[in-house]
Design an enzyme around this catalytic site. Structure first.
Site, mmCIF file in Angstrom:
data_model
loop_
_atom_site.group_PDB
_atom_site.id
_atom_site.type_symbol
_atom_site.label_atom_id
_atom_site.label_comp_id
_atom_site.label_asym_id
_atom_site.label_seq_id
_atom_site.Cartn_x
_atom_site.Cartn_y
_atom_site.Cartn_z
ATOM 1 N N GLY A 61 0.818 -1.213 0.000
ATOM 2 C CA GLY A 61 0.000 0.000 0.000
ATOM 3 C C GLY A 61 0.850 1.260 0.000
ATOM 4 O O GLY A 61 1.933 1.266 0.587
ATOM 5 N N ARG A 122 1.027 -5.668 -5.041
ATOM 6 C CA ARG A 122 1.252 -6.595 -3.928
ATOM 7 C C ARG A 122 1.733 -7.973 -4.407
ATOM 8 O O ARG A 122 1.387 -8.989 -3.817
ATOM 9 C CB ARG A 122 -0.041 -6.768 -3.124
ATOM 10 C CG ARG A 122 -0.483 -5.519 -2.371
ATOM 11 C CD ARG A 122 -1.598 -5.832 -1.386
ATOM 12 N NE ARG A 122 -2.077 -4.632 -0.731
ATOM 13 C CZ ARG A 122 -1.484 -4.071 0.323
ATOM 14 N NH1 ARG A 122 -0.396 -4.630 0.823
ATOM 15 N NH2 ARG A 122 -1.982 -2.980 0.853
ATOM 16 N N ASP A 153 5.291 -7.807 4.402
ATOM 17 C CA ASP A 153 5.324 -8.778 3.311
ATOM 18 C C ASP A 153 6.373 -8.410 2.258
ATOM 19 O O ASP A 153 7.065 -9.284 1.726
ATOM 20 C CB ASP A 153 3.949 -8.871 2.638
ATOM 21 C CG ASP A 153 2.925 -9.526 3.553
ATOM 22 O OD1 ASP A 153 3.312 -10.417 4.328
ATOM 23 O OD2 ASP A 153 1.744 -9.142 3.498
ATOM 24 N N LYS A 176 8.237 0.862 5.396
ATOM 25 C CA LYS A 176 7.101 1.713 5.039
ATOM 26 C C LYS A 176 5.810 1.074 5.511
ATOM 27 O O LYS A 176 5.731 -0.150 5.561
ATOM 28 C CB LYS A 176 7.091 1.843 3.515
ATOM 29 C CG LYS A 176 5.840 2.273 2.881
ATOM 30 C CD LYS A 176 5.072 1.290 1.995
ATOM 31 C CE LYS A 176 4.504 0.024 2.488
ATOM 32 N NZ LYS A 176 3.519 -0.622 1.623
ATOM 33 N N THR A 177 4.855 1.790 5.877
ATOM 34 C CA THR A 177 3.446 1.427 5.984
ATOM 35 C C THR A 177 2.746 2.380 6.945
ATOM 36 O O THR A 177 3.272 2.698 8.018
ATOM 37 C CB THR A 177 3.152 -0.036 6.437
ATOM 38 O OG1 THR A 177 1.738 -0.184 6.599
ATOM 39 C CG2 THR A 177 3.829 -0.446 7.722
ATOM 40 N N ASP A 179 0.340 1.586 8.568
ATOM 41 C CA ASP A 179 -0.117 0.787 9.714
ATOM 42 C C ASP A 179 0.849 0.860 10.898
ATOM 43 O O ASP A 179 0.474 0.539 12.021
ATOM 44 C CB ASP A 179 -0.283 -0.690 9.318
ATOM 45 C CG ASP A 179 -1.427 -0.899 8.336
ATOM 46 O OD1 ASP A 179 -2.098 0.088 7.974
ATOM 47 O OD2 ASP A 179 -1.655 -2.055 7.921
HETATM 48 P P1 FBP Z 1 0.855 -2.000 3.579
HETATM 49 O O1 FBP Z 1 1.023 -2.873 4.772
HETATM 50 O O2 FBP Z 1 1.255 -2.646 2.317
HETATM 51 O O3 FBP Z 1 1.505 -0.659 3.771
HETATM 52 O O4 FBP Z 1 -0.688 -1.680 3.397
HETATM 53 C C1 FBP Z 1 -1.489 -1.374 4.490
HETATM 54 C C2 FBP Z 1 -2.879 -0.949 4.104
HETATM 55 O O5 FBP Z 1 -2.945 0.433 3.878
HETATM 56 C C3 FBP Z 1 -3.839 -1.399 5.186
HETATM 57 O O6 FBP Z 1 -3.974 -0.440 6.194
HETATM 58 C C4 FBP Z 1 -5.096 -1.693 4.428
HETATM 59 O O7 FBP Z 1 -5.879 -2.665 5.069
HETATM 60 C C5 FBP Z 1 -4.573 -2.227 3.144
HETATM 61 O O8 FBP Z 1 -3.335 -1.588 2.920
HETATM 62 C C6 FBP Z 1 -5.503 -1.999 1.976
HETATM 63 O O9 FBP Z 1 -4.931 -2.607 0.863
HETATM 64 P P2 FBP Z 1 -5.368 -2.449 -0.639
HETATM 65 O O10 FBP Z 1 -4.578 -1.305 -1.200
HETATM 66 O O11 FBP Z 1 -4.934 -3.735 -1.243
HETATM 67 O O12 FBP Z 1 -6.829 -2.199 -0.671
#
Ligand code: FBP
Length: 481
Positions: A61, A122, A153, A176-177, A179
């Site tokens: 993300g 992803r 991941d 990064k994230t 979260d």
């Molecule tokens: P990352 O761990 O890859 O940074 O993504 C986190 C996130 O933003 C989560 O908070 C959310 O649940 C998810 O991505 C949503 O993913 P998508 O972009 O596949 O809808």
């Protein structure tokens, strides 16, 4: 905040002009206790003057600060080095999609949010043919290093790639994230993007709170992004003091089911109604669906448990939804309309069990926070991580993630061996970089538990809180140690 990048001296004592200064070996940058002989080049590295071609890829993300990581790498390149950006994540990398990064690009992207400059995806690197394609690509374009900007991941990908490309191409991770769930105290306190996303969501929740106080007619039910760990919701709760909040780790610890969650939120609504306030704000993270048993069953395609709870107080039943699962085995929790299910359940529960009559509105604050402009903290921190990643490349390390120790107000950039962060995920039957959950023992969580009791009665915080310079978790830790 002062300029982190300029302020911090290089951990290896190199950069640009020092092109033939011998540098210290890996032991000086990585934590020895986590070293693994197979992952690292054994010899002390010397910076030679030969050009280095570095590729950078965004993965997972988006998060505010990604573009500044690119700037952090680019701005420290020696004249003979080259930076290319792989487009559209590992999926694009496997297709050989890349572009050269130039100073004109850096002028445009610095300080901007999102990952749109390169794109992301992803894709999990797992199959033999993935590794074969990457070997070929590395040979074809003579790539010396790959910087992977990603979360748990993606850094798992980075580690397996480092192992595969050992001796041929270094692989360095950048944490990064939004979260905020990749950390290894004290070497890595926080991921970039977390601070900006929390500020973004806090502003929105704060504004809802002000609106609800002004109009006194709605209860706002807010779901916040944050897949498994509740760091975002915890930080936003501290900043905005919602009338009611539940975190995933809290629900897990209490061993609560859907009915307990509904009863808790409705009890706060009833309590405020007794005070004459039929309005307020409720906050919870999207990750609660991974800990509430009825939602877990829902994720596995079984609607029975959730419908039986809804039916017990006359709420309409829900019908099947198709939940996507990504390459790494993560269900797409953002797609589950849990805020609507909870809002409906609350409405029917109150109707059946009380005389309280309220209007409940739902909100999901998620995707906008990932492309928000980075805060000053994230701009500087991301550039520092980029600069550190470049330095780790120059030191010929591989299989490490750039980190930064903020202990004692001293900022120390470093590299952390990724394998030290691996654990076996029995749910997915695979080794992955471990996510850091909110610890219910941590002071920030304990403070939340105490504070939320008084938030129920709170109208609005005047004078309004100032938004913070750096993540509260970071300040709390600094305070503690
Ligand atoms: P990352 O761990 O890859 O940074 O993504 C986190 C996130 O933003 C989560 O908070 C959310 O649940 C998810 O991505 C949503 O993913 P998508 O972009 O596949 O809808």
């Amino acid at each position: 905040m002062s300029d982190l990048v300029a302020e911090v001296s290089s951990p290896l004592g190199l950069f640009l002009s020092n092109s033939d200064v011998p540098i210290q070996g890996p032991d000086a940058v990585v934590n020895k206790a986590l070293m693994h002989p197979c992952i690292f080049s054994k010899h002390d590295a010397f910076i030679d003057a030969s050009p280095i071609k570095i590729g950078i890829v965004f993965s997972g993300g988006p998060a505010p600060g990604g573009h500044d990581v690119v700037c952090g790498v680019f701005n420290h390149l020696r004249p003979q080095d080259e930076l290319i950006g792989f487009c559209n994540g590992f999926g694009g990398l496997l297709k050989g999609q890349y572009k050269s990064i130039r100073s004109e690009d850096i002028q445009v992207i610095k300080g901007t949010g999102g990952f749109d400059f390169l794109g992301t995806d992803r894709t999990k690197i797992k199959e033999k043919h993935h590794f074969d394609v990457i070997h070929q690509l590395v040979d074809d374009i003579q790539l010396n290093a790959l910087i992977v900007v990603g979360g748990d991941d993606s850094n798992t990908n980075a580690l397996f790639l480092a192992n595969e490309l050992l001796g041929k191409c270094c692989v360095i991770g950048v944490p990064k994230t939004i979260d905020g769930d990749v950390s290894l105290f004290p070497y890595l306190w926080v991921t970039f993007g977390f601070h900006s996303a929390c500020q973004h969501y806090s502003r929105l929740v704060h504004q809802l709170k002000i609106d609800s106080v002004a109009t006194q007619k709605y209860w706002h039910v807010v779901k916040l992004m944050g897949r498994s760990a509740s760091h975002v919701a915890l930080e936003v709760a501290h900043q905005t003091q919602p009338h009611a909040c539940l975190l995933s780790e809290e629900i897990f610890e209490k061993n609560w089911g859907l009915l307990d969650v509904i009863k808790y939120f409705c009890s706060v609504i009833a309590e405020r109604a007794r005070m004459g306030h039929s309005y307020g704000v409720i906050v919870f993270p999207e990750g609660i669906i991974e800990v509430i048993p009825e939602f877990r069953a829902f994720l596995n395609g079984d609607l029975g448990p959730i419908n039986s709870v809804l039916d017990s107080f006359g709420a309409p039943m829900i019908s099947a939804e198709t939940i996507r699962v990504d390459d790494h085995g993560n269900p797409n929790v953002s797609m589950v309309p849990s805020e609507t299910i909870i809002q409906q359940a609350m409405y029917w529960y109150l109707r059946r069990n009380s005389t309280v009559n309220v209007s409940l509105l739902t909100h999901f604050f998620g995707y906008t926070g990932r492309s928000e402009s980075p805060t000053v903290f994230d701009i500087h921190y991301s550039q520092l991580l980029g600069k550190t990643a470049y330095e780790l490349v120059l030191s010929k390390l591989t299989g490490v993630i750039a980190g930064c120790d903020f202990s004692d107000d001293k900022i120390t950039p470093l590299g952390i061996p990724l394998h030290g962060m691996l654990h076996f995920d029995s749910k997915r039957s695979q080794y992955v970089i471990q996510k850091t959950m909110v610890s219910t023992a941590q002071p920030l969580y304990q403070l939340y538990l105490q504070s939320k009791l008084k938030w129920v009665a709170e109208e609005s915080e005047f004078p309004r809180q100032e938004f913070l310079d750096c993540p509260r978790a970071l300040r709390m830790r600094r305070h503690k140690h």
